[in-house]
Write a protein that holds these residues in place. Structure first.
Motif, PDB file in Angstrom:
ATOM      1  N   ASP A 214       0.782  -0.953   0.212  1.00 15.54           N
ATOM      2  CA  ASP A 214       0.181   0.073  -0.235  1.00 15.54           C
ATOM      3  C   ASP A 214       0.955   1.413   0.202  1.00 15.54           C
ATOM      4  O   ASP A 214       0.538   2.401  -0.296  1.00 15.54           O
ATOM      5  N   GLU A 215       2.275   1.259   0.486  1.00 14.01           N
ATOM      6  CA  GLU A 215       2.909   2.187   0.431  1.00 14.01           C
ATOM      7  C   GLU A 215       3.688   2.833  -0.856  1.00 14.01           C
ATOM      8  O   GLU A 215       3.141   2.304  -1.743  1.00 14.01           O
ATOM      9  N   GLU A 216       4.378   3.423  -1.060  1.00 15.09           N
ATOM     10  CA  GLU A 216       4.437   3.992  -2.444  1.00 15.09           C
ATOM     11  C   GLU A 216       5.704   3.022  -2.339  1.00 15.09           C
ATOM     12  O   GLU A 216       6.384   2.623  -2.489  1.00 15.09           O
ATOM     13  N   PRO A 217       5.822   2.425  -3.744  1.00 17.20           N
ATOM     14  CA  PRO A 217       7.022   1.860  -4.351  1.00 17.20           C
ATOM     15  C   PRO A 217       8.590   1.960  -3.444  1.00 17.20           C
ATOM     16  O   PRO A 217       9.070   0.891  -3.573  1.00 17.20           O
ATOM     17  N   GLU A 218       9.001   3.447  -3.956  1.00 22.46           N
ATOM     18  CA  GLU A 218      10.410   3.633  -3.193  1.00 22.46           C
ATOM     19  C   GLU A 218      10.214   3.726  -1.949  1.00 22.46           C
ATOM     20  O   GLU A 218      11.575   2.761  -1.292  1.00 22.46           O
ATOM     21  N   LYS A 219       9.665   4.030  -1.512  1.00 26.67           N
ATOM     22  CA  LYS A 219       9.317   3.229   0.310  1.00 26.67           C
ATOM     23  C   LYS A 219       9.959   2.407   0.266  1.00 26.67           C
ATOM     24  O   LYS A 219      10.234   1.441   1.275  1.00 26.67           O
ATOM     25  N   LYS A 264      11.098  -6.405  -9.551  1.00 24.87           N
ATOM     26  CA  LYS A 264      11.485  -4.725 -10.034  1.00 24.87           C
ATOM     27  C   LYS A 264      10.684  -3.356  -9.888  1.00 24.87           C
ATOM     28  O   LYS A 264       9.395  -4.049  -9.740  1.00 24.87           O
ATOM     29  N   VAL A 265      11.015  -2.353  -9.163  1.00 32.16           N
ATOM     30  CA  VAL A 265      10.005  -1.346  -8.846  1.00 32.16           C
ATOM     31  C   VAL A 265      10.241  -0.424 -10.005  1.00 32.16           C
ATOM     32  O   VAL A 265      10.673  -0.371 -11.111  1.00 32.16           O
ATOM     33  N   ARG A 266       8.246   0.122 -10.668  1.00 35.01           N
ATOM     34  CA  ARG A 266       8.984   0.845 -11.956  1.00 35.01           C
ATOM     35  C   ARG A 266       7.640   2.055 -11.567  1.00 35.01           C
ATOM     36  O   ARG A 266       6.634   1.818 -10.832  1.00 35.01           O
ATOM     37  N   LYS A 267       7.840   2.550 -12.402  1.00 34.99           N
ATOM     38  CA  LYS A 267       7.068   4.022 -11.941  1.00 34.99           C
ATOM     39  C   LYS A 267       6.509   4.596 -12.773  1.00 34.99           C
ATOM     40  O   LYS A 267       5.255   4.990 -12.978  1.00 34.99           O
ATOM     41  N   THR A 268       6.239   4.296 -14.302  1.00 32.77           N
ATOM     42  CA  THR A 268       5.138   3.865 -14.652  1.00 32.77           C
ATOM     43  C   THR A 268       4.436   2.346 -14.962  1.00 32.77           C
ATOM     44  O   THR A 268       5.090   1.543 -14.981  1.00 32.77           O
ATOM     45  N   PHE A 269       2.579   2.626 -15.445  1.00 30.66           N
ATOM     46  CA  PHE A 269       1.950   1.505 -15.448  1.00 30.66           C
ATOM     47  C   PHE A 269       3.117   1.198 -17.012  1.00 30.66           C
ATOM     48  O   PHE A 269       2.991   1.098 -18.374  1.00 30.66           O
ATOM     49  N   PRO A 270       3.304  -0.120 -17.063  1.00 31.49           N
ATOM     50  CA  PRO A 270       3.626  -1.128 -19.020  1.00 31.49           C
ATOM     51  C   PRO A 270       2.363  -1.683 -19.491  1.00 31.49           C
ATOM     52  O   PRO A 270       1.986  -2.831 -19.314  1.00 31.49           O
ATOM     53  N   LYS A 271       1.280  -0.420 -20.526  1.00 29.25           N
ATOM     54  CA  LYS A 271       0.336  -0.798 -21.091  1.00 29.25           C
ATOM     55  C   LYS A 271       0.959  -1.510 -22.628  1.00 29.25           C
ATOM     56  O   LYS A 271       0.679  -1.694 -23.048  1.00 29.25           O
ATOM     57  N   VAL A 328     -15.899  -6.541 -19.034  1.00 30.74           N
ATOM     58  CA  VAL A 328     -14.236  -5.781 -18.270  1.00 30.74           C
ATOM     59  C   VAL A 328     -15.297  -4.903 -16.884  1.00 30.74           C
ATOM     60  O   VAL A 328     -14.804  -3.999 -16.107  1.00 30.74           O
ATOM     61  N   GLU A 329     -16.529  -5.297 -16.351  1.00 31.28           N
ATOM     62  CA  GLU A 329     -17.238  -4.703 -15.229  1.00 31.28           C
ATOM     63  C   GLU A 329     -17.167  -5.327 -14.109  1.00 31.28           C
ATOM     64  O   GLU A 329     -16.796  -5.093 -13.333  1.00 31.28           O
ATOM     65  N   ALA A 330     -17.167  -6.697 -14.739  1.00 27.73           N
ATOM     66  CA  ALA A 330     -16.321  -8.203 -13.705  1.00 27.73           C
ATOM     67  C   ALA A 330     -15.588  -7.575 -12.998  1.00 27.73           C
ATOM     68  O   ALA A 330     -14.911  -8.066 -11.697  1.00 27.73           O
ATOM     69  N   PHE A 331     -14.352  -6.685 -14.127  1.00 26.53           N
ATOM     70  CA  PHE A 331     -12.983  -7.065 -13.208  1.00 26.53           C
ATOM     71  C   PHE A 331     -12.899  -5.901 -12.305  1.00 26.53           C
ATOM     72  O   PHE A 331     -11.711  -4.871 -11.808  1.00 26.53           O
ATOM     73  N   SER A 332     -13.370  -4.329 -12.955  1.00 27.37           N
ATOM     74  CA  SER A 332     -14.095  -3.314 -12.405  1.00 27.37           C
ATOM     75  C   SER A 332     -13.846  -3.713 -10.371  1.00 27.37           C
ATOM     76  O   SER A 332     -13.709  -2.468 -10.267  1.00 27.37           O
ATOM     77  N   ILE A 333     -13.784  -4.028  -9.987  1.00 24.63           N
ATOM     78  CA  ILE A 333     -14.260  -4.283  -8.976  1.00 24.63           C
ATOM     79  C   ILE A 333     -13.577  -4.460  -8.269  1.00 24.63           C
ATOM     80  O   ILE A 333     -12.490  -4.097  -6.942  1.00 24.63           O
ATOM     81  N   ILE A 334     -11.729  -4.600  -8.768  1.00 23.58           N
ATOM     82  CA  ILE A 334     -10.362  -4.496  -8.557  1.00 23.58           C
ATOM     83  C   ILE A 334     -10.273  -3.545  -9.046  1.00 23.58           C
ATOM     84  O   ILE A 334      -9.803  -2.278  -9.626  1.00 23.58           O
ATOM     85  N   LYS A 335      -9.710  -2.896  -7.387  1.00 28.44           N
ATOM     86  CA  LYS A 335      -9.179  -1.223  -7.254  1.00 28.44           C
ATOM     87  C   LYS A 335      -7.187  -1.119  -7.531  1.00 28.44           C
ATOM     88  O   LYS A 335      -6.943   0.196  -7.369  1.00 28.44           O
ATOM     89  N   ASP A 336      -6.653  -2.153  -7.291  1.00 25.23           N
ATOM     90  CA  ASP A 336      -5.582  -1.812  -7.543  1.00 25.23           C
ATOM     91  C   ASP A 336      -5.071  -1.739  -8.743  1.00 25.23           C
ATOM     92  O   ASP A 336      -6.357  -2.420  -9.921  1.00 25.23           O
ATOM     93  N   ASP A 337      -3.621  -0.876  -8.898  1.00 23.15           N
ATOM     94  CA  ASP A 337      -2.865  -1.507  -9.660  1.00 23.15           C
ATOM     95  C   ASP A 337      -2.259  -2.838 -11.166  1.00 23.15           C
ATOM     96  O   ASP A 337      -1.774  -3.435  -8.884  1.00 23.15           O
ATOM     97  N   MET A 338      -2.194  -3.361 -10.761  1.00 24.76           N
ATOM     98  CA  MET A 338      -2.378  -4.880 -11.656  1.00 24.76           C
ATOM     99  C   MET A 338      -2.572  -5.424 -13.464  1.00 24.76           C
ATOM    100  O   MET A 338      -3.349  -4.358 -13.960  1.00 24.76           O
ATOM    101  N   ILE A 339      -1.934  -5.991 -14.131  1.00 29.73           N
ATOM    102  CA  ILE A 339      -1.832  -6.857 -15.463  1.00 29.73           C
ATOM    103  C   ILE A 339      -1.837  -8.312 -15.130  1.00 29.73           C
ATOM    104  O   ILE A 339      -0.641  -8.412 -14.659  1.00 29.73           O
ATOM    105  N   LEU A 340      -2.471  -8.600 -15.553  1.00 33.70           N
ATOM    106  CA  LEU A 340      -3.284  -9.901 -15.736  1.00 33.70           C
ATOM    107  C   LEU A 340      -3.357 -11.040 -16.590  1.00 33.70           C
ATOM    108  O   LEU A 340      -3.031 -10.050 -17.782  1.00 33.70           O
ATOM    109  N   TYR A 379       2.323  -8.148 -13.596  1.00 30.29           N
ATOM    110  CA  TYR A 379       2.450  -6.281 -12.596  1.00 30.29           C
ATOM    111  C   TYR A 379       1.370  -5.914 -11.386  1.00 30.29           C
ATOM    112  O   TYR A 379       0.696  -6.861 -11.472  1.00 30.29           O
ATOM    113  N   PHE A 380       2.119  -5.517 -10.106  1.00 32.08           N
ATOM    114  CA  PHE A 380       1.059  -4.984  -9.078  1.00 32.08           C
ATOM    115  C   PHE A 380       1.385  -3.620  -8.846  1.00 32.08           C
ATOM    116  O   PHE A 380       2.484  -3.957  -7.569  1.00 32.08           O
ATOM    117  N   ASN A 381       0.612  -2.568  -8.300  1.00 28.69           N
ATOM    118  CA  ASN A 381       1.041  -1.327  -7.496  1.00 28.69           C
ATOM    119  C   ASN A 381       2.538  -0.702  -7.419  1.00 28.69           C
ATOM    120  O   ASN A 381       3.232  -0.786  -6.861  1.00 28.69           O
TER     121      ASN A 381
END
Length: 934
Positions: A214-219, A264-271, A328-340, A379-381
């Motif tokens: 839940d913290e910032e990646p660097e911290k 690895k810590v990644r600052k940008t989301f890898p679209k 899309v609606e089903a996965f919208s219950i996930i509030k964390d940033d992630m790539i599955l 990818y996760f948060n």
């Protein structure tokens, strides 16, 4: 029903966040939920959706799977539909105060119905009568369950398990099907909040890692390296990781700081990421260094969730969002940033996936259940997880992934590839994906640390043209196929099978939109009457092998692939498994079964992470080895089979789940009935209708047996005008061939209406009387009218049941006239019947235009068209058979087709003999008949 007003009256909604009671209309499915409720006394709440509410019972001792056990179920007040995903804590002092778990949830129907609207009507009456029978499709509860009101009691009911394939004495898992938590964990997690719906924002993970991710990646990265005060869990040993199987989790899934320590810590989301691809391998193997996952029959997709926005991205970076909005609606219950990483499929109510249903889901969303099986997390948060080992990623995935009807975690089997392949074949998946335990995720690369081993051989192909149709075929004849070598499109032959009328029309529209004057192939194929097209369509093709001339043998069209780019289509050659997985010390021997390269028996059905091992399916054709088969007992009580030529496989496989009849029973039947059946199929090409997984699974027709029929069996090559190809048909002239067909799953026997030597000239005419929601009285009246008209012409009509709902009347004719002439005669008689009985009969082909009438189907008289022969079994409830009848047996009050079945037929022929014994002796001259009519 106990009104929602009682539910509302018992609750203070200022103090509890339980949903206020409101009636909601049913959607496309009926839902149920069973909630484990630790209130003043631990119990289970059994809730069924009826009339827009959850009709509810409290079951003190909980659900069972044992038919010998009865559970008391106390009828309580109805609950609102919004209660279906309620999991959390109700405050003390409030009604029902305590912890609630979603123990199981899913869909259901009334027993005996496969339609939601019909089920709703039946359920209202069942509830009123105090006798509810349903079929559950949950994650834990499956099959038949009954709720019966006790005599003289208003609220006291009994819960019972119905007798079916799911009845056993199992102990159910006691974790939430939504979050994997125990009651204690739910209570602890909810001490800070009273109630939280699974559909609202929630944490899918828990344990030591909560405060880290839940913290910032660097911290977070610094805290991992410097702080020793934060709790951690011991990292699992290699041995544990190797043998761990996540197909059924006994403990609530968690992951710790150590699981992400190497990420690895990644600052940008890898679209821009694309999925890792697997290498085709030629055989299954066993190895403790690998795990085996099901290979799904759908669209591969990366699920990108960033700042609350969901993107479903195909392997070539196209968006699936507009096509599959439900996901899309089903996965919208996930509030964390992630790539599955996962696979999108559409399954029927039996859990079988259908790729064509998936293709056209937007046009027909009511056909099948849309799901996404998720097997990896990248990818996760703020953390790039691709450098982690496979089992670390899967442990994280299982912890953070919500489990819903649409989102399913894809488990695996560790080490035992041979066992996994048997399960895949029995359940009908495409095959397996083998993954090395220590492998990292290689974005947008094909890796030999991921291997795909297929049950059936398939190849993507680019369509470069099409031929003109011949005969009665519409649209086109065959598709011209090829693959790319660099920028060159290499021609590999054509395919003309695998289409029906709808797919022919749809494909033809796509083809004509791409017509061009020049050939797209490097070397122009020498094919007559070809229309060239722009090479923009990619087809999935099933085949038996590559030929020496670089063509596909026995190709069958499956579907178009809109998720594949034509230039990416290459010739796939299976890598020898022993080159990728060499035999090493301590590693189990590679099992060179070559299942992918042999035409062994297998099928296409559904995947499931954990299931009892079942016998391998028989979908692929295979050449049985000579073997003496001893006689065996069967469900029907008949003696077994005995043949020197046919190797019978998996006789114990259940073909009729309700009655318990097996494949062995089918073989016994045809062994005993061979002398009665063979006169009606001898010297006739067989269009084999194969149902290798029983009547609850979709079967298929096989005509071409080239390269697969045993050497001793008679076959005949017949040219197909519609595809301009030769088809090698099986000819069944003896008991051994009949049993061979039964062993392939041919419950039904479908011969041509003509014989070798006179294939263009049928030797009988068919009247197919097909009732469409009409009465038995109307069916019998129609059959007797056909007889009346035939009698006036001096023709003996031979009557039999269809084995389904209808009746057949056959006329033997001399084999010197065409199919068109035989069809014309059937049409003339059918018109006469329709004119005499216009209120109860119809010649209309569209079913919706002839509801309540008997359809006079004269079109069954055509070359290559087939009809179940006399004494053939049918893949229908009750194991009915197409049975010759005496006309006197046709009594609308007492007659029922279900009386003629796998058990009754052998005794019937012993008593009555063959009622059609003189059939071919009474062949009439069709010209003389037409002259009488003229």
């Amino acid at each position: 029903m106990k009104k929602l007003s009682e539910y509302n009256r018992k609750r203070d909604f200022d103090k509890t966040k339980e949903p206020e009671g409101k009636v909601k209309k049913s959607g496309k499915e009926l839902h149920f939920v069973v909630q484990k409720h630790d209130a003043s006394r631990l119990h289970y709440d059994w809730r069924l959706e009826i009339n827009g509410v959850l009709v509810s019972w409290a079951v003190p001792k909980g659900p069972i799977a044992d038919t010998s056990v009865k559970r008391l179920a106390m009828h309580v007040e109805d609950h609102p539909m919004d209660y279906i995903d309620f999991e959390g804590t109700i405050p003390k002092g409030q009604y029902g105060g305590g912890t609630v778990m979603v123990w199981d949830t899913g869909t259901y129907l009334a027993e005996g119905s496969d339609d939601v609207a019909e089920s709703e009507k039946m359920l209202r009456k069942m509830h009123k009568d105090g006798n509810i029978k349903v079929v559950m499709h949950g994650k834990k509860l499956k099959g038949s369950y009954h709720l019966v009101r006790m005599s003289g009691k208003e609220d006291e009911w009994l819960l019972l398990k119905g007798k079916d394939e799911y009845a056993d004495k199992r102990e159910f898992d006691q974790h939430s099907v939504l979050t994997g938590r125990t009651l204690e964990e739910i209570e602890n997690d909810n001490k800070s909040e009273v109630w939280q719906s699974n559909r609202e924002e929630k944490k899918s993970f828990h344990g030591d890692v909560d405060h880290i991710l839940d913290e910032e990646p660097e911290k977070s990265s610094q805290s991992q390296s410097k702080s020793k005060s934060k709790p951690t869990a011991k990292k699992k040993t290699k041995a544990t990781e190797k043998t761990e199987t996540l197909t059924s989790t006994k403990n609530s899934p968690t992951f710790t700081a150590e699981d992400v320590a190497a990420a690895k810590v990644r600052k940008t989301f890898p679209k821009e990421w694309k999925p890792q691809l697997a290498t085709l391998a030629d055989a299954i193997f066993d190895s403790d260094e690998w795990v085996f996952e099901n290979k799904y029959d759908g669209y591969r997709a990366l699920i990108q969730i960033h700042k609350g926005k969901v993107e479903l991205v195909s392997r070539n970076s196209l968006s699936f969002n507009s096509k599959y909005k439900e996901l899309v609606e089903a996965f919208s219950i996930i509030k964390d940033d992630m790539i599955l990483d996962g696979e999108i499929v559409v399954e029927d109510e039996k859990g079988l996936s259908h790729f064509q249903w998936l293709q056209y889901f937007a046009e027909n969303p009511n056909r099948g259940k849309l799901k996404c099986y998720v097997f990896d997390i990248l990818y996760f948060n703020g953390y790039d997880l691709t450098s982690l080992e496979l089992l670390q990623r899967k442990r994280i995935l299982e912890a953070v992934l919500p489990q819903t009807d649409e989102i399913i975690y894809s488990g695996h089997i560790a080490g035992e590839g041979t066992k996994a392949m048997k399960e895949a074949e029995a359940k009908g998946t495409e095959g397996l994906i083998a993954k090395k335990i220590t492998s990292h995720y290689h974005v947008n690369k094909r890796s030999k640390e991921w291997l795909k081993i297929k049950v059936t051989k398939e190849q993507e192909m680019v369509i470069g043209g099409f031929t003109e149709p011949k005969g009665s075929r519409s649209g086109f004849g065959s598709l011209l196929l090829g693959y790319y070598e660099g920028n060159d499109l290499i021609y590999t032959g054509k395919v003309g099978t695998g289409f029906n009328e709808d797919s022919l029309k749809d494909m033809y529209e796509k083809l004509t939109a791409l017509v061009q004057k020049t050939s797209p192939f490097k070397v122009k194929p020498r094919e007559p009457k070809v229309h060239w097209i722009k090479p923009e369509l990619v087809a999935q093709i099933k085949y038996s092998e590559w030929t020496e001339t670089n063509s596909l043998r026995h190709p069958v069209f499956i579907a178009l692939r809109t998720d594949k780019k034509p230039k990416d289509v290459k010739k796939e050659i299976a890598t020898p498994t022993d080159k990728v997985v060499p035999e090493e010390k301590g590693k189990k021997e590679v099992k060179k079964t070559k299942a992918i390269e042999k035409a062994e028996e297998s099928t296409i059905t559904k995947t499931s992470a954990k299931a009892k091992e079942k016998p391998a399916d028989e979908t692929k054709t295979g050449t049985p080895k000579a073997k003496t088969v001893t006689k065996k007992k069967s469900k029907t009580g008949k003696p077994g089979w005995d043949t020197e030529k046919v190797e019978v496989t998996h006789p114990e496989k259940v073909f009729w789940p309700k009655e318990g009849y097996t494949k062995g029973d089918v073989i016994n039947y045809y062994d005993e009935m061979a002398k009665w059946i063979l006169p009606y199929i001898k010297d006739r090409p067989q269009s084999m209708r194969r149902t290798p997984n029983g009547i609850d699974h979709e079967g298929f027709f096989q005509k071409n047996v080239a390269g697969s029929a045993p050497d001793w069996a008679q076959t005949e090559k017949i040219h197909s005008d519609s595809t301009d190809e030769d088809i090698e048909y099986l000819i069944c002239n003896d008991k051994e061939t009949l049993i061979y067909m039964a062993n392939l799953g041919c419950i039904e026997i479908n011969p041509w209406s003509s014989r070798l030597g006179s294939l263009d000239n049928p030797d009988y005419i068919i009247f197919d009387l097909d009732p469409n929601e009409t009465t038995m009285e109307n069916l019998v009246t129609t059959a007797k009218k056909v007889k009346e008209i035939l009698d006036t012409l001096g023709i003996k009509g031979y009557l039999k049941t269809s084995g389904g709902k209808g009746l057949h009347i056959f006329i033997p004719i001399k084999p010197k006239y065409t199919y068109e002439q035989s069809r014309d005669f059937s049409h003339i008689i059918s018109q006469a019947v329709n004119n005499a009985l216009p209120k109860i009969t119809s010649l209309e082909r569209m079913p919706k235009k002839r509801i309540g009438k008997v359809y006079l189907d004269f079109l069954q008289n055509g070359k290559g068209k087939t009809m179940s022969c006399a004494y053939s079994l049918r893949p229908r409830d009750g194991a009915t058979a197409s049975t010759p009848l005496e006309w006197e047996e046709l009594d609308e009050k007492n007659f029922t087709v279900k009386n003629y079945n796998i058990k009754t037929l052998p005794e019937r022929v012993k008593e009555k003999g063959d009622l059609w014994e003189d059939f071919f002796d009474n062949a009439v001259d069709l010209k003389e008949l037409l002259d009488k009519l003229g």
